[in-house]
Design a protein around this motif. Structure first.
Motif, PDB file in Angstrom:
ATOM      1  N   THR A   1       0.796  -1.007  -0.056  1.00  0.00           N
ATOM      2  CA  THR A   1      -0.219   0.492  -0.022  1.00  0.00           C
ATOM      3  C   THR A   1       0.722   1.314   0.421  1.00  0.00           C
ATOM      4  O   THR A   1       0.883   1.977   0.728  1.00  0.00           O
ATOM      5  CB  THR A   1      -0.638  -0.451   1.368  1.00  0.00           C
ATOM      6  OG1 THR A   1       0.511  -0.286   2.833  1.00  0.00           O
ATOM      7  CG2 THR A   1      -1.329  -1.247   1.345  1.00  0.00           C
ATOM      8  N   PRO A   2       1.384   1.318  -1.052  1.00  0.00           N
ATOM      9  CA  PRO A   2       3.042   2.437  -1.163  1.00  0.00           C
ATOM     10  C   PRO A   2       2.151   4.130  -1.163  1.00  0.00           C
ATOM     11  O   PRO A   2       2.660   5.231  -0.740  1.00  0.00           O
ATOM     12  CB  PRO A   2       3.057   2.830  -2.449  1.00  0.00           C
ATOM     13  CG  PRO A   2       2.257   1.654  -3.566  1.00  0.00           C
ATOM     14  CD  PRO A   2       1.666   0.680  -2.518  1.00  0.00           C
ATOM     15  N   TRP A   3       0.510   4.336  -1.250  1.00  0.00           N
ATOM     16  CA  TRP A   3      -0.157   5.215  -1.115  1.00  0.00           C
ATOM     17  C   TRP A   3      -0.096   5.909   0.431  1.00  0.00           C
ATOM     18  O   TRP A   3      -0.512   7.196   0.849  1.00  0.00           O
ATOM     19  CB  TRP A   3      -1.626   5.548  -1.424  1.00  0.00           C
ATOM     20  CG  TRP A   3      -2.305   4.093  -1.257  1.00  0.00           C
ATOM     21  CD1 TRP A   3      -3.183   4.662  -0.078  1.00  0.00           C
ATOM     22  CD2 TRP A   3      -2.072   2.938  -1.349  1.00  0.00           C
ATOM     23  NE1 TRP A   3      -3.253   3.064   0.842  1.00  0.00           N
ATOM     24  CE2 TRP A   3      -3.315   2.261  -0.930  1.00  0.00           C
ATOM     25  CE3 TRP A   3      -1.894   2.313  -2.605  1.00  0.00           C
ATOM     26  CZ2 TRP A   3      -4.147   1.013  -0.934  1.00  0.00           C
ATOM     27  CZ3 TRP A   3      -2.805   1.116  -2.618  1.00  0.00           C
ATOM     28  CH2 TRP A   3      -3.103   0.998  -1.828  1.00  0.00           C
ATOM     29  N   ASP A   4      -0.481   4.869   1.444  1.00  0.00           N
ATOM     30  CA  ASP A   4      -0.399   4.471   3.062  1.00  0.00           C
ATOM     31  C   ASP A   4       0.958   5.840   3.469  1.00  0.00           C
ATOM     32  O   ASP A   4       2.072   5.201   3.167  1.00  0.00           O
ATOM     33  CB  ASP A   4      -0.476   3.011   3.909  1.00  0.00           C
ATOM     34  CG  ASP A   4      -0.989   3.886   5.116  1.00  0.00           C
ATOM     35  OD1 ASP A   4      -0.912   4.217   5.954  1.00  0.00           O
ATOM     36  OD2 ASP A   4      -1.747   2.685   5.640  1.00  0.00           O
ATOM     37  N   ARG A   5       0.496   7.355   4.244  1.00  0.00           N
ATOM     38  CA  ARG A   5       1.468   7.407   5.335  1.00  0.00           C
ATOM     39  C   ARG A   5       1.850   6.999   6.265  1.00  0.00           C
ATOM     40  O   ARG A   5       2.872   7.534   7.387  1.00  0.00           O
ATOM     41  CB  ARG A   5       0.982   8.571   4.966  1.00  0.00           C
ATOM     42  CG  ARG A   5       0.836  10.302   3.777  1.00  0.00           C
ATOM     43  CD  ARG A   5       0.270  11.540   4.208  1.00  0.00           C
ATOM     44  NE  ARG A   5       0.558  12.118   3.054  1.00  0.00           N
ATOM     45  CZ  ARG A   5      -0.096  12.620   2.260  1.00  0.00           C
ATOM     46  NH1 ARG A   5      -1.329  11.525   2.258  1.00  0.00           N
ATOM     47  NH2 ARG A   5       0.039  13.399   1.765  1.00  0.00           N
TER      48      ARG A   5
ATOM     49  N   HIS B   1       2.846  14.736  -0.938  1.00  0.00           N
ATOM     50  CA  HIS B   1       3.283  13.448  -0.929  1.00  0.00           C
ATOM     51  C   HIS B   1       4.139  12.549  -0.840  1.00  0.00           C
ATOM     52  O   HIS B   1       5.012  13.086  -1.851  1.00  0.00           O
ATOM     53  CB  HIS B   1       1.778  12.618  -1.748  1.00  0.00           C
ATOM     54  CG  HIS B   1       1.599  11.173  -1.448  1.00  0.00           C
ATOM     55  ND1 HIS B   1       2.566   9.875  -1.598  1.00  0.00           N
ATOM     56  CD2 HIS B   1       0.278  10.309  -0.319  1.00  0.00           C
ATOM     57  CE1 HIS B   1       2.967   9.048  -0.870  1.00  0.00           C
ATOM     58  NE2 HIS B   1       1.160   9.127  -0.123  1.00  0.00           N
ATOM     59  N   GLU B   2       4.884  11.473  -0.473  1.00  0.00           N
ATOM     60  CA  GLU B   2       6.468  11.300   0.004  1.00  0.00           C
ATOM     61  C   GLU B   2       6.748  10.459  -1.552  1.00  0.00           C
ATOM     62  O   GLU B   2       7.658  10.746  -2.648  1.00  0.00           O
ATOM     63  CB  GLU B   2       6.753  10.341   0.637  1.00  0.00           C
ATOM     64  CG  GLU B   2       6.180   8.897   0.733  1.00  0.00           C
ATOM     65  CD  GLU B   2       5.939   8.780   1.761  1.00  0.00           C
ATOM     66  OE1 GLU B   2       6.070   7.337   1.757  1.00  0.00           O
ATOM     67  OE2 GLU B   2       6.546   8.742   2.915  1.00  0.00           O
ATOM     68  N   ARG B   3       5.322   9.893  -2.694  1.00  0.00           N
ATOM     69  CA  ARG B   3       5.671   9.887  -3.732  1.00  0.00           C
ATOM     70  C   ARG B   3       6.049  10.378  -4.694  1.00  0.00           C
ATOM     71  O   ARG B   3       5.572  10.313  -6.217  1.00  0.00           O
ATOM     72  CB  ARG B   3       4.657   8.381  -4.349  1.00  0.00           C
ATOM     73  CG  ARG B   3       5.155   7.324  -3.026  1.00  0.00           C
ATOM     74  CD  ARG B   3       3.480   6.397  -3.441  1.00  0.00           C
ATOM     75  NE  ARG B   3       3.763   5.956  -4.895  1.00  0.00           N
ATOM     76  CZ  ARG B   3       4.951   5.026  -5.125  1.00  0.00           C
ATOM     77  NH1 ARG B   3       5.543   3.831  -4.140  1.00  0.00           N
ATOM     78  NH2 ARG B   3       4.732   4.061  -6.000  1.00  0.00           N
ATOM     79  N   GLY B   4       5.789  11.735  -4.787  1.00  0.00           N
ATOM     80  CA  GLY B   4       6.165  12.762  -5.773  1.00  0.00           C
ATOM     81  C   GLY B   4       4.137  13.235  -5.839  1.00  0.00           C
ATOM     82  O   GLY B   4       4.310  14.269  -7.169  1.00  0.00           O
ATOM     83  N   TRP B   5       3.284  12.966  -5.668  1.00  0.00           N
ATOM     84  CA  TRP B   5       1.720  13.306  -6.752  1.00  0.00           C
ATOM     85  C   TRP B   5       1.670  14.385  -5.467  1.00  0.00           C
ATOM     86  O   TRP B   5       2.134  15.098  -3.880  1.00  0.00           O
ATOM     87  CB  TRP B   5       0.884  12.026  -5.663  1.00  0.00           C
ATOM     88  CG  TRP B   5       1.234  10.793  -6.542  1.00  0.00           C
ATOM     89  CD1 TRP B   5       1.865  10.290  -7.875  1.00  0.00           C
ATOM     90  CD2 TRP B   5       1.174   9.364  -6.061  1.00  0.00           C
ATOM     91  NE1 TRP B   5       2.307   9.167  -8.182  1.00  0.00           N
ATOM     92  CE2 TRP B   5       1.219   8.918  -6.824  1.00  0.00           C
ATOM     93  CE3 TRP B   5       0.461   9.290  -4.736  1.00  0.00           C
ATOM     94  CZ2 TRP B   5       1.547   7.457  -6.577  1.00  0.00           C
ATOM     95  CZ3 TRP B   5       0.466   7.978  -4.542  1.00  0.00           C
ATOM     96  CH2 TRP B   5       1.068   7.379  -5.272  1.00  0.00           C
TER      97      TRP B   5
END
Length: 201
Positions: free
Chosen positions: A18-22, A187-191
Motif C-alpha cells: 500500500t505505497p499510498w499509505d503515509r 505526498h512522498e511519492r511525488g504526488w
C-alpha cells in the motif's frame, strides 16, 4: 467493470503493498479539525478508509465516524487500529451503500482516486445524496498526472483528479465551491492533493 477489482485491493492489503499509505493520518485532517470543519456530534463518513488512520485521529478527537472499505483485509486492519475509540468500520461498496440517515460531513481522501474515472459520476452522485443540504464534502483531490495522459491513457490507481474535471463532477449547481487557490499537500511519492471543502446545495 473498469478499474481495480475487489481481489486487487484485498491482495494489496493482505501483502502490505500500500505505497499510498503515509502510515499516519493525512496532515490536512488536523487542519480541518483545528478549523472546526469536523467536530463531535457531526455525522461523519470516511469512504475508502483503508487502514483507518483517519478514523483513529477522529476517534481521538471524540468523533465517532463511520469508515467504509471494499476489501475485507482493510476492514479488519482498520477495526484493529480503531479498537475502543469512538467510530465503526463497515465493509461496503461505495457505489451501492447508503447511510441510515443523511450525513453532516464526508472526508474524501482516497476513495475517488482509487475508483476508475468511469465510476466517478456514479460516486459523485452518491456523495451528494448522502449529505444533508448544507453538509460538507472535505475533499483531497489527487494530483497524479501520468505521462500517458498525453496519449489519452487513463492510468492508476491513484487516478489523477484534474481540477477542471472535478468542477464538472461536482458542478456549481449542486455544490458551493470556495474561491481558489486551494492548499496543496505533498505526498512522498511525488504526488500532491488539493484540499477543497465543498458545501452541498
Amino acid at each position: 467493470m473498469s478499474g481495480p477489482t475487489l481481489d486487487f485491493w484485498q491482495q494489496r492489503f493482505e501483502n502490505g503493498d500500500t505505497p499510498w499509505d503515509r502510515g499516519a493520518a493525512h496532515p490536512q485532517l488536523q487542519r480541518w479539525l483545528d478549523e472546526g470543519q469536523l467536530a463531535p456530534g457531526l455525522a461523519t463518513l470516511v469512504p475508502g478508509c483503508g487502514r483507518g488512520h483517519e478514523l483513529v485521529a477522529l476517534g481521538r478527537s471524540g468523533i465517532a465516524a463511520t469508515g467504509l472499505d471494499y476489501a475485507p483485509a482493510a476492514v479488519a486492519l482498520a477495526r484493529e487500529r480503531l479498537g475502543d475509540l469512538p467510530g465503526r468500520v463497515l465493509q461496503a461498496d461505495v457505489l451501492d451503500w447508503a447511510p441510515e440517515a443523511p450525513l453532516d460531513r464526508i472526508y474524501e481522501q482516497t476513495c475517488l482516486c482509487a475508483l476508475h474515472p468511469d465510476q466517478w459520476r456514479r460516486y459523485a452522485d452518491r456523495l451528494h445524496a448522502w449529505l444533508k443540504p448544507g453538509g460538507r464534502l472535505l475533499a483531497l483531490f489527487m494530483q497524479a498526472r501520468r505521462e500517458g495522459a498525453a496519449e489519452g491513457r487513463v492510468e492508476g490507481p491513484p487516478y489523477h483528479g484534474d481540477i477542471n474535471a472535478m468542477r464538472v463532477l461536482f458542478p456549481a449547481s449542486l455544490w458551493d465551491w470556495p474561491a481558489p487557490p486551494y492548499p496543496a499537500v505533498a505526498h512522498e511519492r511525488g504526488w500532491f492533493e488539493l484540499a477543497v471543502v465543498l458545501t452541498r446545495c
